[in-house]
Design an enzyme around this catalytic site. Sequence first.
Site, PDB file in Angstrom:
ATOM      1  N   ASP A 106       0.800  -1.229   0.000  1.00  0.00           N
ATOM      2  CA  ASP A 106       0.000   0.000   0.000  1.00  0.00           C
ATOM      3  C   ASP A 106       0.831   1.277   0.000  1.00  0.00           C
ATOM      4  O   ASP A 106       0.322   2.334   0.291  1.00  0.00           O
ATOM      5  CB  ASP A 106      -0.990   0.004   1.167  1.00  0.00           C
ATOM      6  CG  ASP A 106      -0.385   0.519   2.455  1.00  0.00           C
ATOM      7  OD1 ASP A 106       0.804   0.270   2.694  1.00  0.00           O
ATOM      8  OD2 ASP A 106      -1.115   1.177   3.203  1.00  0.00           O
ATOM      9  N   GLU A 107       2.142   1.151  -0.324  1.00  0.00           N
ATOM     10  CA  GLU A 107       2.888   2.401  -0.328  1.00  0.00           C
ATOM     11  C   GLU A 107       4.017   2.418  -1.350  1.00  0.00           C
ATOM     12  O   GLU A 107       4.575   1.386  -1.687  1.00  0.00           O
ATOM     13  CB  GLU A 107       3.336   2.751   1.087  1.00  0.00           C
ATOM     14  CG  GLU A 107       4.652   2.285   1.556  1.00  0.00           C
ATOM     15  CD  GLU A 107       4.720   2.394   3.087  1.00  0.00           C
ATOM     16  OE1 GLU A 107       5.621   3.098   3.555  1.00  0.00           O
ATOM     17  OE2 GLU A 107       3.904   1.784   3.796  1.00  0.00           O
TER      18      GLU A 107
END
Length: 348
Positions: A106-107
């Site tokens: 998610d990053e």
Amino acid sequence: MAVIIHIDMDYFFAQVEERENPHFKGKPVVVGSDPKEGKGRGVVSTCNYEARKYGVKSGMPISKSYQLVPHAIFLPVNMNFYKKVSASVFKIIEGYTKKMEKVSLDEAYIDVTKEAGSFKKAKEKALKIKEEIFKKESLTCTAGVGENKMMAKIACEIGKPNGLKVILPSETKKILSSMDVAVIPGIGPKTKEKIKNYLKEKEVRIKDAKRIKKSELENLFGKRGKDFFYKFRGRDDSPVVENRKTKSVGREHTFAEDTKDAEKIMKTYKKLIASTLLSVRRKKLKIKGVVVTCRFEDFDTHTKQVSFKVGDYSEEDLYKKSLPLLLSFLTKNKKIRLIGFRSLVVES
Ligand code: DCP
Ligand code: CA
Ligand code: CA
């Protein structure tokens, strides 16, 4: 000076679950192992902000989260689905830059030094990315902009959730100075404890940690110590490293007549390996696995694959490593129409 954007999805797994089940909105949602009415033994993967109000956190025993909010919606980790959503999100970000480094599901960091040039333009770009992710995926994220990866990540932490925070180079030192040392990437609870004991203080902010000399930090933490010394001062030279894309190079052969002749198949197979390897070497690629394809007389097509350490391999190596895959096809009681050999490669 660099201009870096860090993007991090808000309460990722739980937000994806909310998106799929709109009636969860406004209720505490905990994603993790089965709480078994408080007797579960696993941990919380993540939770939404409603659940965080009760003190639930990533990594906490699921039984503890059940004590805190027994009425929460508890969901299992649907990892394959989150991976798909993650891929769609990264695809959107990739549309804005060539230089992206994924650091987790998610990053990601993007280096916009060349493309955006200024912090103002970087902020506009970050906003566009946020908007497109929201429009196409109905998910919010937070973006941080800073002069290096560390400052972009810290900006992102400050901006959460659904935020966009810029830390200008002129603000870096001041913002850092009052923050806890634990905001520095690489400083976990153990390292923080050591710094606290060394300074004989109860809490350590970065301005306190800056009292420690470089040589002292090196004595305490070895090579990492020097790194910390610069990070306390807002410096981080680590580059944004594009994730290497796996590509493949391969050959296939369709037999003039469907065959079960093992000798003939092996001979062809070796030729496919040799030809593939030639092409891999010409392109100066490194090999990280192979895929063997077999199409039977009835067009039933199967592939098998094996991965190994990235490196240079000889024809003989590849033959030995992939032979079991091919043999598994030869033992089927069907004639073979086509065989294929493909090596998975990365840029060296
Ligand atoms: N994750 C996990 N176990 C952890 C931490 C995280 O399984 N101990 C998973 C679930 C998270 C995802 O990774 O949704 C991303 O982790 P983050 O640390 O970015 O946390 P969240 O996205 O959940 O929350 P935030 O809004 O604080 O970024
Ligand atoms: Ca996140
Ligand atoms: Ca994250």
